[in-house]
Scaffold this active site. Structure first.
Site, PDB file in Angstrom:
ATOM      1  N   LYS A 291       0.823  -1.207   0.000  1.00 16.45           N
ATOM      2  CA  LYS A 291       0.000   0.000   0.000  1.00 16.45           C
ATOM      3  C   LYS A 291       0.859   1.260   0.000  1.00 16.45           C
ATOM      4  O   LYS A 291       2.065   1.227   0.228  1.00 16.45           O
ATOM      5  CB  LYS A 291      -0.981  -0.030   1.167  1.00 16.45           C
TER       6      LYS A 291
ATOM      7  N   ARG B  35      -3.611  -9.709   4.763  1.00 15.07           N
ATOM      8  CA  ARG B  35      -4.006  -9.752   3.348  1.00 15.07           C
ATOM      9  C   ARG B  35      -2.794  -9.322   2.528  1.00 15.07           C
ATOM     10  O   ARG B  35      -2.367  -8.171   2.589  1.00 15.07           O
ATOM     11  CB  ARG B  35      -5.192  -8.820   3.124  1.00 15.07           C
TER      12      ARG B  35
END
Length: 301
Positions: free
Chosen positions: A237, A271
């Site tokens: 991210k 995740r």
């Protein structure tokens, strides 16, 4: 099995640690699940359409299971702002992957969607988790999950689906995210989703800037203290890239570090895009915590 050292890291207790999700059972009091990511979208933030074609998506999902993933999360619409994807198109993207994966593996199949129609079809096709990154924006989605045996992931996010949310502000990001999740737990319960089928996600980067996400990660224990298994969706991210000054293809080490910190603060699902590396990292965390025996022992013996 190794016994926990009384002086080891103390983690928040879970109200209901043992969960049967799909065809697998997890004891989250001593286990960290790895959720792999398969996006059938032409505009996902990370993989540049690598799994948009159906055969590539199915291949990637099966490979993730073979590489040790406990869950595979299939998405047909990105979280990021963008044009609306019709329901029929989202269904066409995710349902064939669910059906194919359910035949090939007993891995937990999760679907990333905010639409009740897609959730219902996904569960019928074999999905056992609905991963709603919009914080139950539509309570009908919770009702669909409540009427099934599926698990619901409740994520903190503030924007309407696929809408921008510029310059987010929090006076206390940890307490505000925790408060939001408490409220949404009540929505899930009111729509028939019991506590044993609820998972939380504080939403790394979702309507948060890098400093806010880093602080939320430091304060991850405030989310896990709510008593539910908590998911850390940290892989590749922007907060990782901005913290390190790394482009998308060079964020693996930072992602593994963020996942490990989250696990040591109580995350029970991570995740991740890079499945084999993430599985090794989480199995090592389990070994250090005394939850997992070494695979073999020869050193100094």
């Amino acid at each position: 099995m190794l016994q926990n050292d009384p002086a080891s890291i103390a983690l928040p207790p879970l109200a209901i640690p043992v969960r049967t999700i799909g065809r697998r059972t997890f004891d989250f009091s001593r286990q960290i699940a790895v959720m792999a990511i398969v996006n059938r979208t032409p505009d996902s933030f990370y993989d540049d359409c690598a799994t948009y074609e159906l055969d590539r998506a199915v291949e990637a999902a099966v490979q993730a299971a073979n590489d040790g993933a406990d869950w595979v999360d299939i998405g047909g619409v990105p979280f990021a702002p963008g044009p609306e994807v019709p329901v029929d198109e989202e269904l066409a993207r995710v349902i064939p992957v669910i059906e194919a994966l359910a035949v090939e593996s007993d891995v937990v199949v999760s679907v990333d969607t905010f639409r009740p129609e897609v959730a219902a079809a996904a569960i019928a096709a074999g999905a056992s988790v609905i991963n709603d990154t919009t914080g139950i924006h539509d309570p009908r989605l919770a009702r669909v999950v409540g009427d099934s045996e599926a698990t619901l992931v409740i994520t903190h996010s503030l924007a309407r689906p696929r809408r921008p949310y510029p310059r987010p502000h929090y006076h206390d990001v940890g307490s505000q995210v925790a408060g939001f999740l408490r409220d949404r737990i009540d929505v899930a319960r009111a729509n028939g989703v019991p506590d044993e089928r609820i998972v939380l996600d504080p939403g790394h980067d979702l309507n948060k800037n890098t400093r806010q996400t880093l602080e939320l990660t430091r304060r991850f224990g405030e989310i896990t203290a709510l008593g539910y298994p908590t998911l850390a969706a940290v892989s590749n991210k922007d907060f990782v890239g901005e913290a390190l000054g790394r482009p998308k293809g060079e964020r693996l080490a930072g992602s593994l570090a963020a996942a490990t910190v989250s696990a040591l603060l109580g995350a029970r699902i991570v995740r991740m895009h890079n499945v084999r590396e993430a599985v090794d990292a989480m199995r090592m965390v389990e070994a250090v915590l005394g939850w997992r025996e070494p695979v073999f022992e020869t050193h100094n013996l």
